[in-house]
Design a protein around this motif. Structure first.
Motif, short mmCIF file in Angstrom:
data_model
loop_
_atom_site.label_atom_id
_atom_site.label_comp_id
_atom_site.label_asym_id
_atom_site.label_seq_id
_atom_site.Cartn_x
_atom_site.Cartn_y
_atom_site.Cartn_z
N UNK A 136 31.68 16.36 31.73
CA UNK A 136 30.25 16.56 31.91
C UNK A 136 29.94 17.04 33.33
N UNK A 137 30.57 16.44 34.31
CA UNK A 137 30.35 16.84 35.71
C UNK A 137 30.88 18.26 35.93
N UNK A 138 32.07 18.55 35.47
CA UNK A 138 32.65 19.88 35.67
C UNK A 138 31.83 20.96 34.97
N UNK A 139 31.31 20.67 33.80
CA UNK A 139 30.49 21.65 33.08
C UNK A 139 29.20 21.95 33.83
N UNK A 140 28.71 20.99 34.60
CA UNK A 140 27.47 21.20 35.37
C UNK A 140 27.70 22.17 36.54
N UNK A 141 28.92 22.25 37.03
CA UNK A 141 29.27 23.13 38.15
C UNK A 141 30.30 24.17 37.69
N UNK A 142 29.91 25.08 36.80
CA UNK A 142 30.89 25.95 36.13
C UNK A 142 31.63 26.93 37.04
N UNK A 143 31.07 27.30 38.17
CA UNK A 143 31.72 28.28 39.04
C UNK A 143 32.65 27.64 40.07
N UNK A 144 32.69 26.33 40.13
CA UNK A 144 33.50 25.65 41.14
C UNK A 144 34.99 25.83 40.87
N UNK A 145 35.76 26.01 41.93
CA UNK A 145 37.21 25.94 41.84
C UNK A 145 37.54 24.45 41.73
N UNK A 146 38.48 24.12 40.85
CA UNK A 146 38.82 22.72 40.58
C UNK A 146 40.30 22.50 40.88
N UNK A 147 40.55 21.41 41.62
CA UNK A 147 41.91 20.96 41.87
C UNK A 147 42.04 19.55 41.35
N UNK A 148 42.98 19.34 40.46
CA UNK A 148 43.31 17.99 40.01
C UNK A 148 44.56 17.53 40.74
N UNK A 149 44.53 16.30 41.23
CA UNK A 149 45.65 15.75 41.99
C UNK A 149 46.10 14.46 41.31
N UNK A 150 47.39 14.37 41.02
CA UNK A 150 47.90 13.18 40.33
C UNK A 150 49.38 12.97 40.61
N UNK A 151 49.81 11.75 40.44
CA UNK A 151 51.24 11.43 40.46
C UNK A 151 51.76 11.32 39.03
N UNK A 152 50.85 11.21 38.08
CA UNK A 152 51.22 10.93 36.68
C UNK A 152 50.54 11.93 35.75
N UNK A 153 51.10 13.13 35.59
CA UNK A 153 50.45 14.13 34.73
C UNK A 153 50.58 13.83 33.24
N UNK A 154 51.46 12.91 32.88
CA UNK A 154 51.63 12.57 31.46
C UNK A 154 50.76 11.38 31.13
N UNK A 155 49.89 11.54 30.14
CA UNK A 155 48.96 10.49 29.75
C UNK A 155 49.56 9.64 28.64
N UNK A 156 49.24 8.35 28.66
CA UNK A 156 49.72 7.43 27.63
C UNK A 156 49.21 7.78 26.25
N UNK A 157 48.00 8.36 26.16
CA UNK A 157 47.43 8.71 24.86
C UNK A 157 47.88 10.09 24.37
N UNK A 158 48.80 10.70 25.12
CA UNK A 158 49.40 11.99 24.78
C UNK A 158 48.41 13.17 24.81
#
Length: 177
Positions: A136-158
């Motif tokens: 919802x937040x990302x859709x409100x700012x559609x032109x923004x460049x987005x960087x996701x930062x994580x140590x765990x790219x694999x989610x438990x829910x697949x």
């Protein structure tokens, strides 16, 4: 603060990815300096004239990000959480905002922001980013460049982070560390 070689490589890789995609992922193991890398990327984006939103789901992550940005870059962050807002007159001139996804996802709060208010959004613990609140937040700012930062790219829910992120800009593995 000088980045380590792999941290500088990560920083450059993110900027290179943003030349061709809008949403990219950075994967670094715990303890390898994710926060310092995205602090420097935020600083780069501010120097380019962008407002930057650091988005997270826990208050301590927001505080950690603000503290690291102050220490590494000498920049002060505004806060978008609970009763605090980066739109308050005393915070308007700060170019980096640390924001709670729980606060920003509220429709009344989100509609106070023009769609182009943030040019860059950095999501800490990005494995949470495909949830409805982040979307919802990302859709409100559609032109923004987005960087996701994580140590765990694999989610438990697949669920696949590829639903949101178009590329992995850089991955530094635990064996490399």
């Amino acid at each position: 603060m000088k980045l380590r070689k792999y941290q500088e490589e990560a920083r450059q890789a993110v900027h290179q990815q943003w030349e061709t995609v809008d949403k990219t992922l950075l994967v670094l193991p715990t303890g390898c300096g994710k926060t310092i890398v995205f602090a420097k990327i935020a600083e780069d984006r501010v120097r380019e004239g962008n407002r930057v939103l650091i988005l997270a789901h826990r208050g301590e992550l927001l505080q950690q990000a603000a503290d690291k940005i102050a220490a590494a870059c000498g920049l002060t962050c505004s806060v978008e959480k609970a009763e605090q807002s980066c739109l308050d007159l005393d915070q308007l001139w700060y170019r980096i905002t640390v924001g709670s996804v729980q606060s920003l996802t509220r429709p009344q709060r989100l509609k106070r922001f023009p769609a182009d208010y943030f040019g860059t959004i950095i999501i800490d613990e990005a494995h949470h980013a495909i949830s409805d609140s982040y979307t919802r937040v990302l859709e409100h700012f559609p032109a923004a460049k987005v960087l996701g930062v994580t140590a765990t790219p694999d989610r438990g829910d697949m669920k696949n982070l590829g639903q949101l992120f178009e590329s992995v800009a850089y991955e530094y593995t635990l064996p490399q560390a």
